[in-house]
Design a protein around this motif. Structure first.
Motif, short mmCIF file in Angstrom:
data_model
loop_
_atom_site.label_atom_id
_atom_site.label_comp_id
_atom_site.label_asym_id
_atom_site.label_seq_id
_atom_site.Cartn_x
_atom_site.Cartn_y
_atom_site.Cartn_z
N ASP A 1 -19.41 6.51 39.29
CA ASP A 1 -19.12 7.05 40.62
C ASP A 1 -19.28 5.89 41.61
O ASP A 1 -20.35 5.68 42.18
CB ASP A 1 -20.10 8.19 40.90
CG ASP A 1 -19.77 8.97 42.15
OD1 ASP A 1 -18.67 8.77 42.71
OD2 ASP A 1 -20.62 9.79 42.57
N SER A 2 -18.20 5.13 41.80
CA SER A 2 -18.31 3.78 42.35
C SER A 2 -18.95 3.70 43.73
O SER A 2 -19.90 2.94 43.94
CB SER A 2 -16.93 3.12 42.39
OG SER A 2 -16.50 2.78 41.10
N SER B 1 -26.88 1.26 47.73
CA SER B 1 -26.28 -0.01 47.35
C SER B 1 -27.33 -1.11 47.39
O SER B 1 -28.09 -1.23 48.35
CB SER B 1 -25.14 -0.35 48.32
OG SER B 1 -24.62 -1.63 48.05
N GLY B 2 -27.38 -1.93 46.32
CA GLY B 2 -28.36 -3.01 46.29
C GLY B 2 -28.31 -3.75 44.99
O GLY B 2 -27.50 -3.47 44.10
N SER B 3 -29.21 -4.71 44.84
CA SER B 3 -29.24 -5.57 43.65
C SER B 3 -30.49 -5.36 42.81
O SER B 3 -30.82 -6.17 41.96
CB SER B 3 -29.15 -7.04 44.06
OG SER B 3 -30.21 -7.39 44.94
N PHE C 1 -26.77 -0.45 42.12
CA PHE C 1 -25.45 -1.05 41.94
C PHE C 1 -24.86 -1.38 43.31
O PHE C 1 -25.29 -0.85 44.33
CB PHE C 1 -24.50 -0.09 41.23
CG PHE C 1 -24.95 0.35 39.86
CD1 PHE C 1 -24.94 -0.53 38.80
CD2 PHE C 1 -25.37 1.65 39.64
CE1 PHE C 1 -25.34 -0.13 37.54
CE2 PHE C 1 -25.78 2.07 38.39
CZ PHE C 1 -25.76 1.17 37.33
N ASN C 2 -23.85 -2.23 43.25
CA ASN C 2 -23.03 -2.50 44.43
C ASN C 2 -21.57 -2.40 43.99
O ASN C 2 -20.97 -3.36 43.55
CB ASN C 2 -23.35 -3.87 45.01
CG ASN C 2 -22.74 -4.07 46.39
OD1 ASN C 2 -21.99 -3.23 46.88
ND2 ASN C 2 -23.04 -5.19 47.02
N VAL C 3 -21.05 -1.19 44.05
CA VAL C 3 -19.71 -0.81 43.60
C VAL C 3 -19.54 -1.07 42.09
O VAL C 3 -18.85 -2.00 41.67
CB VAL C 3 -18.60 -1.52 44.40
CG1 VAL C 3 -17.24 -0.91 44.06
CG2 VAL C 3 -18.85 -1.41 45.90
N PRO C 4 -20.19 -0.26 41.26
CA PRO C 4 -19.97 -0.37 39.81
C PRO C 4 -18.56 0.06 39.45
O PRO C 4 -17.95 0.87 40.14
CB PRO C 4 -21.01 0.60 39.24
CG PRO C 4 -21.19 1.62 40.32
CD PRO C 4 -21.06 0.86 41.61
N GLY D 1 -20.59 -2.40 34.39
CA GLY D 1 -20.09 -3.54 35.15
C GLY D 1 -20.34 -3.31 36.63
O GLY D 1 -19.80 -2.38 37.22
N ASP D 2 -21.17 -4.18 37.22
CA ASP D 2 -21.64 -4.03 38.60
C ASP D 2 -20.87 -5.04 39.46
O ASP D 2 -21.29 -6.18 39.64
CB ASP D 2 -23.15 -4.30 38.62
CG ASP D 2 -23.82 -3.95 39.92
OD1 ASP D 2 -23.15 -3.40 40.81
OD2 ASP D 2 -25.03 -4.22 40.05
N GLU D 3 -19.73 -4.60 40.00
CA GLU D 3 -18.72 -5.53 40.52
C GLU D 3 -19.23 -6.48 41.60
O GLU D 3 -19.16 -7.71 41.45
CB GLU D 3 -17.51 -4.75 41.05
CG GLU D 3 -16.40 -5.67 41.54
CD GLU D 3 -15.16 -4.92 41.98
OE1 GLU D 3 -14.16 -5.58 42.27
OE2 GLU D 3 -15.20 -3.68 42.05
N LEU D 4 -19.73 -5.96 42.70
CA LEU D 4 -20.08 -6.84 43.81
C LEU D 4 -21.43 -7.52 43.63
O LEU D 4 -21.78 -8.42 44.40
CB LEU D 4 -20.03 -6.07 45.13
CG LEU D 4 -18.65 -5.53 45.52
CD1 LEU D 4 -18.66 -4.97 46.93
CD2 LEU D 4 -17.56 -6.60 45.40
N ASN D 5 -22.19 -7.13 42.59
CA ASN D 5 -23.37 -7.90 42.20
C ASN D 5 -23.04 -8.94 41.13
O ASN D 5 -23.92 -9.69 40.70
CB ASN D 5 -24.48 -6.97 41.69
CG ASN D 5 -25.27 -6.33 42.81
OD1 ASN D 5 -25.49 -6.93 43.86
ND2 ASN D 5 -25.71 -5.09 42.60
N ASN D 6 -21.77 -8.95 40.70
CA ASN D 6 -21.31 -9.95 39.73
C ASN D 6 -22.18 -10.00 38.47
O ASN D 6 -22.63 -11.06 38.03
CB ASN D 6 -21.25 -11.35 40.38
CG ASN D 6 -20.32 -11.38 41.57
OD1 ASN D 6 -19.12 -11.17 41.43
ND2 ASN D 6 -20.88 -11.60 42.75
N ARG D 7 -22.41 -8.81 37.89
CA ARG D 7 -23.27 -8.75 36.72
C ARG D 7 -22.93 -7.52 35.88
O ARG D 7 -22.22 -6.62 36.32
CB ARG D 7 -24.75 -8.67 37.14
CG ARG D 7 -25.12 -7.39 37.89
CD ARG D 7 -26.55 -7.40 38.40
NE ARG D 7 -26.90 -6.13 39.04
CZ ARG D 7 -28.06 -5.87 39.63
NH1 ARG D 7 -29.00 -6.82 39.67
NH2 ARG D 7 -28.31 -4.69 40.18
N VAL D 8 -23.45 -7.51 34.65
CA VAL D 8 -23.41 -6.34 33.78
C VAL D 8 -24.84 -5.93 33.51
O VAL D 8 -25.68 -6.77 33.14
CB VAL D 8 -22.68 -6.64 32.46
CG1 VAL D 8 -22.73 -5.42 31.54
CG2 VAL D 8 -21.23 -7.05 32.72
#
Length: 249
Positions: A186-187, A212-214, A219-222, A236-243
């Motif tokens: 649920d992005s 939203s957070g790190s 998550f930050n837009v998963p 996949g956590d898009e705006l945190n650039n991580r999985v």
């Protein structure tokens, strides 16, 4: 990219990596990928085409399977039919190997909220009965299309945007287990939800939902999700650039 288990610092480029473009050696904003174990290859949705890249170490370019399509999501059934969502035509088609036209299996009646329509279909799951599950992104719902059906069934969301347990806010990655339980990213609510079969009224938050957070459970837009054979959930956590990986009860 391929990341070996336990090595979080060194990934390996297995497709693309030659800048954005439409050359056979390039990728253009890939949105989904699946592994075809039978041919030991990757099938990738990117740009306006679906391409196949061999997983051999000496591979330098891919081959085009389908072109001139605004593809977003991919799935493959047990008969090796490929399913592709098209966000330009708001539909999902099934393709046999070598088929460029495909067979309509969901949507295809223009953009809209009606049960025979989709509105930017994103990610897909196909079960053994060739039932197609679609994250209907701009309708904020997940739909189930039985084989041969002219209309879909809303199985999660569809109650406009919001953060209530009855709502989704731009759903993306989905997974359906053998019991029919749906897991959905649920992005814009920054959470992953679980919806049990037969209960389309509300879901349960299983990870995230803490704004939203790190942080470790934020998550930050998963975008995407996957499970491994041990039942661990990867997001996949898009705006945190991580999985992130989670152990799910």
């Amino acid at each position: 990219m391929q990341w070996k288990n336990g090595d979080t610092t060194n990934g390996q480029v297995v497709a693309g990596g030659k800048g954005q473009g439409n050359g056979l050696h390039q990728l253009d904003r890939p949105t989904d990928v699946l592994i075809d174990k039978e041919t030991d290859s990757l099938i990738i949705c990117e740009g306006r085409r679906v391409v196949r890249w061999s997983r051999r170490s000496d591979t330098t370019q891919g081959e085009i399977l389908i072109d001139n399509i605004a593809c977003f999501g991919l799935a493959m059934d047990e008969q090796k039919n490929l399913y592709v969502s098209d966000i330009g035509k708001h539909e999902v088609r099934q393709y046999q190997l070598g088929d460029k036209n495909g067979t309509l299996v969901a949507g295809g009646n223009g953009q809209g909220v009606e049960l025979n329509k989709l509105n930017y279909p994103h990610y897909l799951v196909v079960d053994r009965q060739q039932t197609v599950y679609v994250s209907d992104n701009n309708n904020h719902r997940v739909m189930k299309w039985n084989k041969g059906a002219k209309e879909g069934i809303v199985i999660a969301g569809g109650q406009r945007t919001g953060s209530a347990l009855t709502q989704l806010y731009y759903p993306n990655g989905i997974f359906v287990d053998t019991l029919g339980t749906l897991y959905v990213v649920d992005s814009l609510n920054n959470r992953v939800m679980r919806w049990t079969q037969g209960d389309n009224k509300q879901g349960t938050i299983i990870v995230g939902g803490n704004g939203s957070g790190s942080g470790a459970n934020q998550f930050n837009v998963p975008r995407g999700l996957a499970f491994d054979l041990h039942g661990n959930l990867y997001v996949g956590d898009e705006l945190n650039n991580r999985v992130q990986r989670f152990s799910i009860e």
